[in-house]
Design a protein around this motif. Sequence first.
Motif, PDB file in Angstrom:
ATOM      1  N   TYR A 183       0.756  -1.156  -0.034  1.00 61.45           N
ATOM      2  CA  TYR A 183      -0.200   0.035   0.004  1.00 61.45           C
ATOM      3  C   TYR A 183       0.737   1.372  -0.005  1.00 61.45           C
ATOM      4  CZ  TYR A 183      -4.209   2.803   1.182  1.00 61.45           C
ATOM      5  OH  TYR A 183      -4.987   3.817   1.313  1.00 61.45           O
ATOM      6  N   TRP A 184       1.919   1.278   0.739  1.00 62.09           N
ATOM      7  CA  TRP A 184       2.964   2.387   0.860  1.00 62.09           C
ATOM      8  C   TRP A 184       3.436   2.321  -0.742  1.00 62.09           C
ATOM      9  CZ3 TRP A 184       8.204   2.421  -0.146  1.00 62.09           C
ATOM     10  CH2 TRP A 184       8.727   3.844   0.219  1.00 62.09           C
ATOM     11  N   PHE A 185       3.930   1.486  -1.136  1.00 59.27           N
ATOM     12  CA  PHE A 185       4.351   1.672  -2.579  1.00 59.27           C
ATOM     13  C   PHE A 185       3.471   2.084  -3.516  1.00 59.27           C
ATOM     14  CE2 PHE A 185       5.148  -0.777  -6.606  1.00 59.27           C
ATOM     15  CZ  PHE A 185       6.237  -0.181  -7.118  1.00 59.27           C
ATOM     16  N   PHE A 186       2.034   1.646  -3.324  1.00 60.45           N
ATOM     17  CA  PHE A 186       1.126   2.240  -4.295  1.00 60.45           C
ATOM     18  C   PHE A 186       0.963   3.831  -4.358  1.00 60.45           C
ATOM     19  CE2 PHE A 186      -3.224   3.851  -4.699  1.00 60.45           C
ATOM     20  CZ  PHE A 186      -3.591   3.250  -6.249  1.00 60.45           C
ATOM     21  N   TRP A 187       0.927   4.285  -2.920  1.00 63.89           N
ATOM     22  CA  TRP A 187       0.982   5.794  -2.924  1.00 63.89           C
ATOM     23  C   TRP A 187       1.914   6.547  -3.252  1.00 63.89           C
ATOM     24  CZ3 TRP A 187      -3.465   8.045  -3.072  1.00 63.89           C
ATOM     25  CH2 TRP A 187      -4.598   7.415  -2.757  1.00 63.89           C
ATOM     26  N   VAL A 188       3.292   6.022  -3.070  1.00 71.00           N
ATOM     27  CA  VAL A 188       4.397   6.596  -3.460  1.00 71.00           C
ATOM     28  C   VAL A 188       4.526   6.767  -5.098  1.00 71.00           C
ATOM     29  CG1 VAL A 188       5.488   6.495  -1.258  1.00 71.00           C
ATOM     30  CG2 VAL A 188       6.173   4.804  -3.065  1.00 71.00           C
ATOM     31  N   VAL A 189       4.086   5.748  -5.710  1.00 73.78           N
ATOM     32  CA  VAL A 189       4.004   5.795  -7.376  1.00 73.78           C
ATOM     33  C   VAL A 189       2.915   6.840  -7.608  1.00 73.78           C
ATOM     34  CG1 VAL A 189       3.409   4.493  -9.412  1.00 73.78           C
ATOM     35  CG2 VAL A 189       4.892   3.568  -7.422  1.00 73.78           C
ATOM     36  N   VAL A 190       1.937   6.801  -6.810  1.00 76.68           N
ATOM     37  CA  VAL A 190       0.825   7.599  -7.076  1.00 76.68           C
ATOM     38  C   VAL A 190       1.129   9.239  -6.905  1.00 76.68           C
ATOM     39  CG1 VAL A 190      -1.363   8.711  -6.321  1.00 76.68           C
ATOM     40  CG2 VAL A 190      -1.223   6.256  -6.511  1.00 76.68           C
ATOM     41  N   LEU A 191       1.968   9.527  -6.115  1.00 73.47           N
ATOM     42  CA  LEU A 191       2.662  10.822  -5.876  1.00 73.47           C
ATOM     43  C   LEU A 191       3.201  10.940  -7.173  1.00 73.47           C
ATOM     44  CD1 LEU A 191       4.290  10.780  -2.376  1.00 73.47           C
ATOM     45  CD2 LEU A 191       2.156  11.636  -2.963  1.00 73.47           C
ATOM     46  N   ALA A 192       3.941  10.246  -7.657  1.00 68.12           N
ATOM     47  CA  ALA A 192       4.803  10.861  -8.913  1.00 68.12           C
ATOM     48  C   ALA A 192       3.721  10.967 -10.090  1.00 68.12           C
ATOM     49  CB  ALA A 192       5.734   9.558  -9.443  1.00 68.12           C
ATOM     50  N   ILE A 193       2.751  10.302 -10.273  1.00 72.91           N
ATOM     51  CA  ILE A 193       1.541  10.358 -11.105  1.00 72.91           C
ATOM     52  C   ILE A 193       1.013  11.683 -11.192  1.00 72.91           C
ATOM     53  CG2 ILE A 193      -0.276   9.496 -12.277  1.00 72.91           C
ATOM     54  CD1 ILE A 193       0.503   6.488 -11.206  1.00 72.91           C
ATOM     55  N   GLU A 194       0.574  11.949  -9.988  1.00 70.34           N
ATOM     56  CA  GLU A 194      -0.093  13.211  -9.568  1.00 70.34           C
ATOM     57  C   GLU A 194       0.775  14.384  -9.752  1.00 70.34           C
ATOM     58  OE1 GLU A 194      -3.279  12.986  -9.622  1.00 70.34           O
ATOM     59  OE2 GLU A 194      -3.522  11.036  -9.416  1.00 70.34           O
ATOM     60  N   ALA A 195       1.764  14.369  -9.256  1.00 65.55           N
ATOM     61  CA  ALA A 195       2.886  15.464  -9.416  1.00 65.55           C
ATOM     62  C   ALA A 195       3.080  16.012 -11.016  1.00 65.55           C
ATOM     63  CB  ALA A 195       4.232  15.100  -8.977  1.00 65.55           C
ATOM     64  N   THR A 196       3.336  14.786 -11.704  1.00 69.85           N
ATOM     65  CA  THR A 196       3.169  15.033 -13.194  1.00 69.85           C
ATOM     66  C   THR A 196       2.144  15.632 -13.750  1.00 69.85           C
ATOM     67  OG1 THR A 196       4.870  13.299 -13.373  1.00 69.85           O
ATOM     68  CG2 THR A 196       4.054  14.191 -15.282  1.00 69.85           C
ATOM     69  N   ALA A 197       1.078  15.166 -13.364  1.00 70.90           N
ATOM     70  CA  ALA A 197      -0.324  15.453 -13.902  1.00 70.90           C
ATOM     71  C   ALA A 197      -0.474  17.074 -13.685  1.00 70.90           C
ATOM     72  CB  ALA A 197      -1.374  14.833 -13.371  1.00 70.90           C
ATOM     73  N   GLY A 198      -0.130  17.395 -12.244  1.00 66.79           N
ATOM     74  CA  GLY A 198      -0.265  18.956 -11.954  1.00 66.79           C
ATOM     75  C   GLY A 198       0.673  19.753 -12.773  1.00 66.79           C
ATOM     76  N   ALA A 199       1.944  19.157 -12.766  1.00 62.62           N
ATOM     77  CA  ALA A 199       2.727  19.923 -13.684  1.00 62.62           C
ATOM     78  C   ALA A 199       2.502  20.443 -15.025  1.00 62.62           C
ATOM     79  CB  ALA A 199       4.321  19.311 -13.666  1.00 62.62           C
ATOM     80  N   VAL A 200       1.883  19.411 -15.779  1.00 65.28           N
ATOM     81  CA  VAL A 200       1.470  19.678 -16.884  1.00 65.28           C
ATOM     82  C   VAL A 200       0.502  20.863 -16.891  1.00 65.28           C
ATOM     83  CG1 VAL A 200      -0.013  18.705 -18.961  1.00 65.28           C
ATOM     84  CG2 VAL A 200       1.902  17.385 -17.847  1.00 65.28           C
TER      85      VAL A 200
END
Length: 492
Positions: free
Chosen positions: A120-137
């Motif tokens: 579960y921890w692994f899932f959310w830290v990967v989500v951090l990267a996805i969402e940070a990139t989406a927000g950056a776009v």
Amino acid sequence: MTTPSSRLAPEHPDDGQGPGGRLPGSDADAGLQAGLKNRHLSMIAIGGVIGAGLFVGSASGIAAAGPGILLSYALVGTMVVLVMRMLGEMAAADPSSGSFSAYADRALGRWAGFSIGWLYWFFWVVVLAIEATAGAVILEGWMPAVPQWGWALIVMAVLTVTNLVSVGSFGEFEFWFAGIKVFAIGAFIVIGGLAVFGVLPGSDGGGDGFSNLTSHGGFLPHGADAILTGVLMVVFSFMGSEIVTLAAGESSDPRRAVSKATNSVIWRIAVFYLGSIFVVVALLPWDSDAIQEKGSYVAAMDEIGIPHAGQVMNVIVLTAVLSCLNSGLYTASRMAFSLGGRGDAPKSFARTTARGVPQTAILSSVAFGFLAVWFNYQWPDTVFEFLLNSSGAVALFVWLVICLSQLRMRRIILRENPERLVVRMWLFPYLTWATIGMISFVLVYMLTEPDTRKQVLLSVLAAALVVVLALVRDKVTGRGGRDTEDRADAKV
């Protein structure tokens, strides 16, 4: 800090399950503080179920299933309601920052709590990267002078500081993020509903009632099988409903917060998911090019006649992204904190500052998040794709573990502290087993679909590696034993 749950049982020497037979990782004797107010928990409960996936991922589901996507959302929503009811039963009995990981530790064994906690921890830290990139776009589109990686760094840094200050600052940020999402979806449903029936003042769009649900090839233009295809596309947009049970341990009345969140999950899913998607497919033909070109919500707002619909939706999606980032960092850090408290992670993860913040757990989680963002920019089609796929089915694994844990925890709670059973799973154990069957079916069906097969296989591989590590670790340390009375008494 002493929460209400810390007074539920008399203390006795630690038997490996915490004082008084409490779940491992419970927060009564940890350093977390009750910094979340009732309004924070209420808004987290309401808005936590609304992820960015609802706004940006629904178009592909509509294309795959037509208006029948409503049935896909209803099926997944029903599954989430049942899982949340089970989790609510356990969390109301003993709120913990480790939530389902701590309950799996007690009910299934240390290997289960260790494995699902780290996955579960692994899932959310990967989500951090996805969402940070989406927000950056989105932010780069508004202010191109700052590169995408710069925006990703900025939003991650800001929300890291927010989480480090205090749990109250996290709650305040999430209150407003979730509030904007809730207001936006509510306004969309009301305005769109009026447009569907042609009674929205000043609007030329809509007015066809329910005709778009059946006039373009029928309600199921691609057949009944498309409902299951739609299920695969929407199931992961529901991940995050369980966050309120982790956050409840840092509120002044965790039992009340969990009970309230569990009881309200039905109307939250019905209104925000089914309600908003219904407006989209009722306003526009499911095969409209506008849905795929602009996105379902932007296309619907254009149809209604809302000016600058694209920019309005960008603001809403950015808010959802920031909310997901904020919640994801909080969730990952609290899971790491709980693992540290149970000896399944470095002990430093369980240490808190004077403000009750698990600083090391937060910084460790965000460090991996930054690393994942870097992978996304450096090797998006290799390393990051592997991370993405290997965490893709973790949501379903989490729900499955919640079901299996609840089967056993019901008996443990009834035997030790029946007064804690203030939230009960409906039709136990029949609905629990039915939910296990539903989740298992989705996992098997994913294996038959080329688009999702890799996610399941890599996620199973990741889970197998973590489980093997847990079993080897327990064998080496001799900590894999579980209360023999529990084992004999709970026949699942």
